[in-house]
Enzyme design. Structure first.
Site, PDB file in Angstrom:
ATOM      1  N   GLY A  12       0.831  -1.219   0.000  1.00  0.00           N
ATOM      2  CA  GLY A  12       0.000   0.000   0.000  1.00  0.00           C
ATOM      3  C   GLY A  12       0.853   1.251   0.000  1.00  0.00           C
ATOM      4  O   GLY A  12       0.530   2.227   0.680  1.00  0.00           O
ATOM      5  N   ARG A  19       3.159   5.744   1.332  1.00  0.00           N
ATOM      6  CA  ARG A  19       4.038   6.568   0.509  1.00  0.00           C
ATOM      7  C   ARG A  19       5.009   7.367   1.412  1.00  0.00           C
ATOM      8  O   ARG A  19       6.210   7.467   1.142  1.00  0.00           O
ATOM      9  CB  ARG A  19       3.165   7.506  -0.331  1.00  0.00           C
ATOM     10  CG  ARG A  19       3.840   8.624  -1.036  1.00  0.00           C
ATOM     11  CD  ARG A  19       4.633   8.120  -2.232  1.00  0.00           C
ATOM     12  NE  ARG A  19       5.497   9.171  -2.736  1.00  0.00           N
ATOM     13  CZ  ARG A  19       5.143  10.043  -3.665  1.00  0.00           C
ATOM     14  NH1 ARG A  19       3.969   9.970  -4.216  1.00  0.00           N
ATOM     15  NH2 ARG A  19       5.991  10.969  -4.054  1.00  0.00           N
ATOM     16  N   CYS A  63       0.600  -5.312  -6.980  1.00  0.00           N
ATOM     17  CA  CYS A  63       0.223  -6.498  -6.208  1.00  0.00           C
ATOM     18  C   CYS A  63      -1.036  -6.220  -5.395  1.00  0.00           C
ATOM     19  O   CYS A  63      -1.155  -5.177  -4.756  1.00  0.00           O
ATOM     20  CB  CYS A  63       1.394  -6.842  -5.279  1.00  0.00           C
ATOM     21  SG  CYS A  63       0.992  -7.981  -3.966  1.00  0.00           S
ATOM     22  N   VAL A  65      -2.934  -7.427  -2.224  1.00  0.00           N
ATOM     23  CA  VAL A  65      -2.592  -8.211  -1.025  1.00  0.00           C
ATOM     24  C   VAL A  65      -3.618  -9.302  -0.712  1.00  0.00           C
ATOM     25  O   VAL A  65      -3.368 -10.166   0.122  1.00  0.00           O
ATOM     26  CB  VAL A  65      -2.374  -7.317   0.230  1.00  0.00           C
ATOM     27  CG1 VAL A  65      -1.237  -6.344   0.023  1.00  0.00           C
ATOM     28  CG2 VAL A  65      -3.656  -6.614   0.654  1.00  0.00           C
ATOM     29  N   TYR A 151     -14.472  -2.793  10.133  1.00  0.00           N
ATOM     30  CA  TYR A 151     -13.091  -2.255  10.048  1.00  0.00           C
ATOM     31  C   TYR A 151     -12.395  -2.452  11.389  1.00  0.00           C
ATOM     32  O   TYR A 151     -11.255  -2.902  11.464  1.00  0.00           O
ATOM     33  CB  TYR A 151     -13.161  -0.776   9.671  1.00  0.00           C
ATOM     34  CG  TYR A 151     -11.816  -0.057   9.623  1.00  0.00           C
ATOM     35  CD1 TYR A 151     -11.037  -0.085   8.463  1.00  0.00           C
ATOM     36  CD2 TYR A 151     -11.337   0.667  10.711  1.00  0.00           C
ATOM     37  CE1 TYR A 151      -9.816   0.585   8.405  1.00  0.00           C
ATOM     38  CE2 TYR A 151     -10.123   1.340  10.662  1.00  0.00           C
ATOM     39  CZ  TYR A 151      -9.365   1.297   9.501  1.00  0.00           C
ATOM     40  OH  TYR A 151      -8.152   1.961   9.453  1.00  0.00           O
ATOM     41  N   SER A 154     -11.436  -5.943  11.847  1.00  0.00           N
ATOM     42  CA  SER A 154     -10.294  -6.315  10.983  1.00  0.00           C
ATOM     43  C   SER A 154      -8.979  -5.860  11.611  1.00  0.00           C
ATOM     44  O   SER A 154      -7.947  -6.510  11.447  1.00  0.00           O
ATOM     45  CB  SER A 154     -10.459  -5.707   9.578  1.00  0.00           C
ATOM     46  OG  SER A 154     -10.176  -4.311   9.562  1.00  0.00           O
TER      47      SER A 154
END
Ligand SMILES: NC(=O)C1=CN([C@@H]2O[C@H](COP(=O)(O)OP(=O)(O)OC[C@H]3O[C@@H](n4cnc5c(N)ncnc54)[C@H](O)[C@@H]3O)[C@@H](O)[C@H]2O)C=CC1
Ligand SMILES: CCCCC/C=C\C=C\C(=O)C/C=C\C/C=C\CCCC(=O)O
Length: 278
Positions: A12, A19, A63, A65, A151, A154
């Site tokens: 990510g 980033r 990719c 994930v 969320y 998770s």
């Protein structure tokens, strides 16, 4: 850990926190393979980062994930490119309660998959050279959040997984450190592009988060502390907004299940010892 010349695998990484993490690692001389499901943003980030740090220091690998084969191939590419992966950052995540199964696949299964690949490769007791695995979790992995229950689930799962490996009796022999990065809301695209129906009670959350939102660079600074401080096995680093960014680290300090909260108001303090606990 001195990150200079260390091999990094990060998911990510095309935008947002990932980033920023790539950039911070590159600034200190690490060699970074970052992957992302979004090829356009990934390639644009690669071009920009290669312009600054060189193609011998940073590459992008497309990719998803949630796809085991793609993850394996990207991880192997990082190993071939850098000789070894010393730092694995499982950061890719999504927030959308409408697609809760996809969210579990990405946020939980994707991070567990990346962790397993890294552990297998890094563990010293099986011929690896050790390393650190940082999972980007969230404060939502530590407290209930009625705005986004799936969320939240998770992320709780990742805290359980990561800290369980940190407490493995073989952790010392494996030479692998495990850390959770747990910020409150951060001003990234995930936050700003969210649609009304992706979470519950959006207005309430917006109001709640308005004064507490972190800037990505504050979270990236916390991330670098997790990577660089070798005392950090089992650390859960919370990042809150107080007067400026506020960091609170809980860490497993023994094998009896003792989790000691340590409060740090000075973000420049990077090394905490059990004796710091008040
Ligand atoms: N923005 C926030 O308020 C907070 C974010 N986090 C967590 O931080 C991490 C990074 O989030 P942000 O940078 O804010 O989000 P972002 O949406 O700006 O960036 C996430 C990146 O992950 C990529 N991605 C999504 N699904 C993927 C998949 N299946 N495979 C590969 N890449 C994929 C996206 O394309 C994107 O480039 C996530 O795990 C998120 O849950 C944690 C706390 C707060
Ligand atoms: C206004 C739009 C909100 C969109 C939310 C998007 C992403 C959030 C990701 C998170 O992981 C949220 C992080 C922490 C939640 C836990 C507590 C929140 C308390 C409110 C706050 O201070 O931010």
């Amino acid at each position: 850990m001195d990150v200079k010349d260390k091999g990094v695998f990060l998911t990510g990484g095309a935008r947002g926190l990932g980033r920023g993490m790539c950039q911070a690692l590159l600034e200190k001389g690490a060699k970074v393979l970052f992957c992302d499901v979004n090829a356009d943003t990934g390639r644009a980030a690669e071009a920009e980062l290669q312009g600054k740090y060189g193609a011998d220091h940073v590459i992008f690998s497309q990719c998803d994930v949630t796809d085991a084969d793609q993850m394996k191939a990207s991880f192997q590419r990082a190993v071939s490119q850098w000789g070894a992966v010393d730092i694995c950052v499982n950061n890719a995540g999504v927030m959308d309660e409408r697609i809760w199964e996809k969210m579990i696949q990405t946020n939980t299964m994707g991070q567990i998959r990346g962790s397993q690949l890294a552990l297998e490769h890094m563990r010293r007791d099986e011929g690896g050279r050790g390393g650190v695995i940082v999972n980007t979790v969230s404060m939502a992995g530590l407290i209930p959040c009625h705005w986004f229950p799936a969320y939240c689930a998770s992320k709780h799962a990742v805290v359980g997984y990561t800290t369980s490996w940190a407490r493995n009796p073989m952790a010392g022999a494996m030479g692998v450190r495990w850390c959770c990065l747990c910020p409150v809301s951060v001003n990234t695209d995930m936050m700003t592009s969210l649609q009304e129906d992706q979470i519950f009670d959006m207005d309430n959350f917006r109001e709640r988060a308005a004064d507490t939102m972190l800037q990505p660079e504050e979270v990236v600074q916390a991330f670098m502390r997790l990577v660089e401080d070798s005392d950090n096995n089992g650390a859960i680093l919370e990042v809150w907004r107080g007067k400026g960014a506020t960091y609170r680290k809980r860490q497993l300090v023994d094998m009896d299940g003792v989790s000691n909260p340590m409060v740090v108001d000075n973000p420049s303090q990077t090394s905490l010892k059990p004796s710091d606990v008040k």
